[in-house]
Design a protein around this motif. Structure first.
Motif, PDB file in Angstrom:
ATOM      1  N   GLN A  11       0.827  -1.209   0.000  1.00 55.52           N
ATOM      2  CA  GLN A  11       0.000   0.000   0.000  1.00 55.52           C
ATOM      3  C   GLN A  11       0.860   1.258   0.000  1.00 55.52           C
ATOM      4  OE1 GLN A  11      -2.415  -0.474   3.533  1.00 55.52           O
ATOM      5  NE2 GLN A  11      -1.065   0.842   4.726  1.00 55.52           N
ATOM      6  N   ASN A  12       1.996   1.201   0.677  1.00 50.71           N
ATOM      7  CA  ASN A  12       2.910   2.351   0.668  1.00 50.71           C
ATOM      8  C   ASN A  12       3.588   2.493  -0.691  1.00 50.71           C
ATOM      9  OD1 ASN A  12       2.288   2.849   3.362  1.00 50.71           O
ATOM     10  ND2 ASN A  12       3.985   1.597   4.114  1.00 50.71           N
ATOM     11  N   TRP A  13       3.948   1.343  -1.258  1.00 46.19           N
ATOM     12  CA  TRP A  13       4.629   1.365  -2.550  1.00 46.19           C
ATOM     13  C   TRP A  13       3.725   1.903  -3.653  1.00 46.19           C
ATOM     14  CZ3 TRP A  13       9.268   1.205  -4.596  1.00 46.19           C
ATOM     15  CH2 TRP A  13       9.379   0.999  -5.976  1.00 46.19           C
ATOM     16  N   ILE A  14       2.472   1.421  -3.706  1.00 46.88           N
ATOM     17  CA  ILE A  14       1.594   1.832  -4.802  1.00 46.88           C
ATOM     18  C   ILE A  14       1.158   3.289  -4.646  1.00 46.88           C
ATOM     19  CG2 ILE A  14      -0.675   1.176  -3.851  1.00 46.88           C
ATOM     20  CD1 ILE A  14      -1.183  -0.096  -6.703  1.00 46.88           C
ATOM     21  N   CYS A  15       1.146   3.785  -3.415  1.00 48.57           N
ATOM     22  CA  CYS A  15       0.843   5.213  -3.213  1.00 48.57           C
ATOM     23  C   CYS A  15       1.978   6.081  -3.752  1.00 48.57           C
ATOM     24  CB  CYS A  15       0.623   5.505  -1.727  1.00 48.57           C
ATOM     25  SG  CYS A  15      -0.999   4.968  -1.125  1.00 48.57           S
ATOM     26  N   GLU A  16       3.204   5.616  -3.573  1.00 46.00           N
ATOM     27  CA  GLU A  16       4.350   6.343  -4.128  1.00 46.00           C
ATOM     28  C   GLU A  16       4.340   6.267  -5.650  1.00 46.00           C
ATOM     29  OE1 GLU A  16       6.616   8.319  -2.669  1.00 46.00           O
ATOM     30  OE2 GLU A  16       5.316   8.066  -0.910  1.00 46.00           O
ATOM     31  N   ASN A  35      -8.829   6.047  -7.878  1.00 41.25           N
ATOM     32  CA  ASN A  35     -10.050   5.366  -7.451  1.00 41.25           C
ATOM     33  C   ASN A  35      -9.882   3.853  -7.452  1.00 41.25           C
ATOM     34  OD1 ASN A  35     -12.281   7.312  -6.849  1.00 41.25           O
ATOM     35  ND2 ASN A  35     -11.731   8.089  -8.866  1.00 41.25           N
ATOM     36  N   HIS A  36      -9.226   3.328  -8.472  1.00 37.91           N
ATOM     37  CA  HIS A  36      -8.985   1.884  -8.511  1.00 37.91           C
ATOM     38  C   HIS A  36      -8.074   1.453  -7.358  1.00 37.91           C
ATOM     39  CE1 HIS A  36     -11.180   1.430 -12.106  1.00 37.91           C
ATOM     40  NE2 HIS A  36     -10.247   1.786 -12.975  1.00 37.91           N
ATOM     41  N   ILE A  37      -7.083   2.263  -7.079  1.00 40.37           N
ATOM     42  CA  ILE A  37      -6.122   1.916  -6.029  1.00 40.37           C
ATOM     43  C   ILE A  37      -6.765   1.931  -4.649  1.00 40.37           C
ATOM     44  CG2 ILE A  37      -4.077   2.769  -4.796  1.00 40.37           C
ATOM     45  CD1 ILE A  37      -2.956   3.559  -7.571  1.00 40.37           C
ATOM     46  N   PHE A  38      -7.489   2.991  -4.329  1.00 36.55           N
ATOM     47  CA  PHE A  38      -8.039   3.124  -2.979  1.00 36.55           C
ATOM     48  C   PHE A  38      -9.345   2.358  -2.778  1.00 36.55           C
ATOM     49  CE2 PHE A  38      -5.099   6.693  -3.150  1.00 36.55           C
ATOM     50  CZ  PHE A  38      -4.467   6.566  -1.913  1.00 36.55           C
ATOM     51  N   ASN A  39     -10.066   2.098  -3.873  1.00 39.51           N
ATOM     52  CA  ASN A  39     -11.330   1.363  -3.745  1.00 39.51           C
ATOM     53  C   ASN A  39     -11.158  -0.145  -3.845  1.00 39.51           C
ATOM     54  OD1 ASN A  39     -12.854   3.696  -3.449  1.00 39.51           O
ATOM     55  ND2 ASN A  39     -13.279   3.879  -5.626  1.00 39.51           N
ATOM     56  N   HIS A  40     -10.134  -0.592  -4.572  1.00 40.61           N
ATOM     57  CA  HIS A  40     -10.004  -2.030  -4.823  1.00 40.61           C
ATOM     58  C   HIS A  40      -8.645  -2.625  -4.438  1.00 40.61           C
ATOM     59  CE1 HIS A  40     -13.822  -1.856  -6.921  1.00 40.61           C
ATOM     60  NE2 HIS A  40     -13.374  -0.879  -7.683  1.00 40.61           N
ATOM     61  N   ILE A  42      -5.767  -1.436  -2.656  1.00 38.71           N
ATOM     62  CA  ILE A  42      -5.271  -1.340  -1.278  1.00 38.71           C
ATOM     63  C   ILE A  42      -6.115  -2.156  -0.294  1.00 38.71           C
ATOM     64  CG2 ILE A  42      -5.026   0.251   0.677  1.00 38.71           C
ATOM     65  CD1 ILE A  42      -3.753   2.241  -1.185  1.00 38.71           C
ATOM     66  N   PRO A  43      -7.447  -2.113  -0.375  1.00 36.03           N
ATOM     67  CA  PRO A  43      -8.225  -2.917   0.577  1.00 36.03           C
ATOM     68  C   PRO A  43      -7.915  -4.411   0.527  1.00 36.03           C
ATOM     69  CG  PRO A  43      -9.623  -1.291  -0.466  1.00 36.03           C
ATOM     70  CD  PRO A  43      -8.313  -1.254  -1.195  1.00 36.03           C
ATOM     71  N   MET A  44      -7.530  -4.929  -0.646  1.00 31.10           N
ATOM     72  CA  MET A  44      -7.294  -6.364  -0.796  1.00 31.10           C
ATOM     73  C   MET A  44      -5.818  -6.750  -0.800  1.00 31.10           C
ATOM     74  SD  MET A  44     -10.255  -7.835  -0.901  1.00 31.10           S
ATOM     75  CE  MET A  44      -9.922  -9.427  -1.646  1.00 31.10           C
ATOM     76  N   PHE A  61      -7.111 -12.374  -6.684  1.00 29.90           N
ATOM     77  CA  PHE A  61      -7.708 -11.054  -6.474  1.00 29.90           C
ATOM     78  C   PHE A  61      -8.512 -10.624  -7.698  1.00 29.90           C
ATOM     79  CE2 PHE A  61      -6.798  -6.435  -7.361  1.00 29.90           C
ATOM     80  CZ  PHE A  61      -7.784  -5.925  -6.531  1.00 29.90           C
ATOM     81  N   LEU A  62      -7.959 -10.817  -8.885  1.00 28.06           N
ATOM     82  CA  LEU A  62      -8.646 -10.427 -10.118  1.00 28.06           C
ATOM     83  C   LEU A  62      -9.927 -11.243 -10.326  1.00 28.06           C
ATOM     84  CD1 LEU A  62      -5.586 -10.017 -12.535  1.00 28.06           C
ATOM     85  CD2 LEU A  62      -6.859  -8.226 -11.351  1.00 28.06           C
ATOM     86  N   LEU A  63      -9.876 -12.520  -9.983  1.00 33.20           N
ATOM     87  CA  LEU A  63     -11.065 -13.360 -10.103  1.00 33.20           C
ATOM     88  C   LEU A  63     -12.154 -12.917  -9.130  1.00 33.20           C
ATOM     89  CD1 LEU A  63      -9.453 -16.899 -10.494  1.00 33.20           C
ATOM     90  CD2 LEU A  63     -10.577 -15.547 -12.267  1.00 33.20           C
TER      91      LEU A  63
END
Length: 320
Positions: A11-16, A35-40, A42-44, A61-63
């Motif tokens: 979550q820290n990496w993808i935010c950067e 929106n994709h990052i914070f809604n889908h 990071i939560p998973m 996760f994709l399935l």
């Protein structure tokens, strides 16, 4: 031996990664990413450390995102967009030696085939057209243009009167308007943005019929910088225009349909009239003819039968 860097939560990496992307993509694209990052994502996946993420974790996760048994099951295109974000962020992690190689080739679920595009019947088109002509104003003018030019709602909302060339008899589609929603670690906001269309082909000049030109001439405002469907210097945003459209349809007594149905109807009318697919594709501003073919060209059984009979004429001659 390759020495990898310190452990870091995904979550820290993808935010950067997102912060870095902000410098290179359009604001609307950044909003979609966030929106994709914070809604889908990071939560998973945010709880995992980078080095602990595996191909199986991402594939599962994709399935999950595509689960048709849930009301929240996402469209295949959305799932692929999310997957591309994950791929890009992990490729960066691999290149910077935070993690070792991960296979980023994924299988996507077979989503149920979408319902066939709804197209207005001839009677519905006549009913809508007659009402618009009898009750013409700036907003109704935009609906008429969408039905007879195949415009997207964001395109018609972004149109200005200066985009109409009365001498050449054309209208220039060169921008779109949308409300974007941006999420990050500290805030969530929405804003109205006007940008160039998503693809190069979406920038296009569409010829206008004499009838449409004559109607447009009756409503030209004194300031050509005014927006076409408001007649003012302030635009009407798509969600407000969509609500207006829905109320108008209900008032007329037509069964409810989305604004985008006007575009589908225009495209279908073009195909039915025998217009070549390349021309239809350019009028619609599609990125390729393939998109037009996949969306609107569905040969009937009688057409297929005629094709087979034509091809088999040679065979018939040989047999006889």
């Amino acid at each position: 031996m390759i020495i990898f860097k310190k452990r870091i939560l995904y979550q820290n990496w993808i935010c950067e990664w997102l912060k870095d992307k902000k410098n290179y993509v359009k604001e609307s694209t950044y909003a979609n990413y966030s929106n994709h990052i914070f809604n889908h994502i990071i939560p998973m996946l945010g709880k995992y450390y980078l080095e602990d993420i595996t191909h199986k974790i991402i594939q599962d996760f994709l399935l999950t995102l595509a689960d048709d048994n849930k009301k929240t099951g996402l469209a295949l295109k959305t799932i692929k967009d999310i997957a591309n974000i994950i791929k890009s962020s992990l490729k960066k992690a691999m290149s910077e030696k935070y993690i070792s190689y991960i296979d980023l080739t994924f299988a996507y679920p077979n989503k149920k085939q979408a319902n066939r595009l709804y197209v207005l019947s001839y009677d519905e088109q006549v009913t809508l057209t007659n009402y618009l002509l009898d009750n013409m104003n700036y907003r109704n003018l935009g609906i008429l243009l969408s039905l007879y030019l195949g415009l997207r709602i964001g395109e018609v909302c972004a149109l200005k009167w200066e985009d109409v060339d009365f001498k050449k008899g054309t209208i220039s589609i060169n921008k779109t308007i949308q409300r974007i929603y941006i999420k990050d670690e500290d805030r969530s906001l929405s804003k109205l943005v006007i940008t160039s269309p998503k693809t190069i082909n979406a920038n296009r000049d569409i010829p206008l019929s004499k009838d449409i030109l004559n109607i447009l001439k009756e409503y030209v405002p004194s300031n050509l910088h005014s927006y076409l469907i408001s007649g003012k210097l302030k635009p009407i945003e798509p969600r407000s225009y969509s609500r207006y459209f829905s109320k108008l349809i209900d008032f007329i007594g037509l069964d409810h349909f989305k604004f985008h149905t006007l575009r589908h109807t225009f495209a279908t009318n073009c195909i039915s009239a025998g217009t070549d697919y390349k021309t239809v594709s350019e009028l619609l501003g599609h990125a390729s003819v393939d998109i037009t073919l996949n969306l609107y060209v569905h040969p009937r059984l009688s057409q297929k039968q005629k094709c087979i009979e034509t091809i088999c004429k040679v065979l018939k001659g040989k047999v006889s």
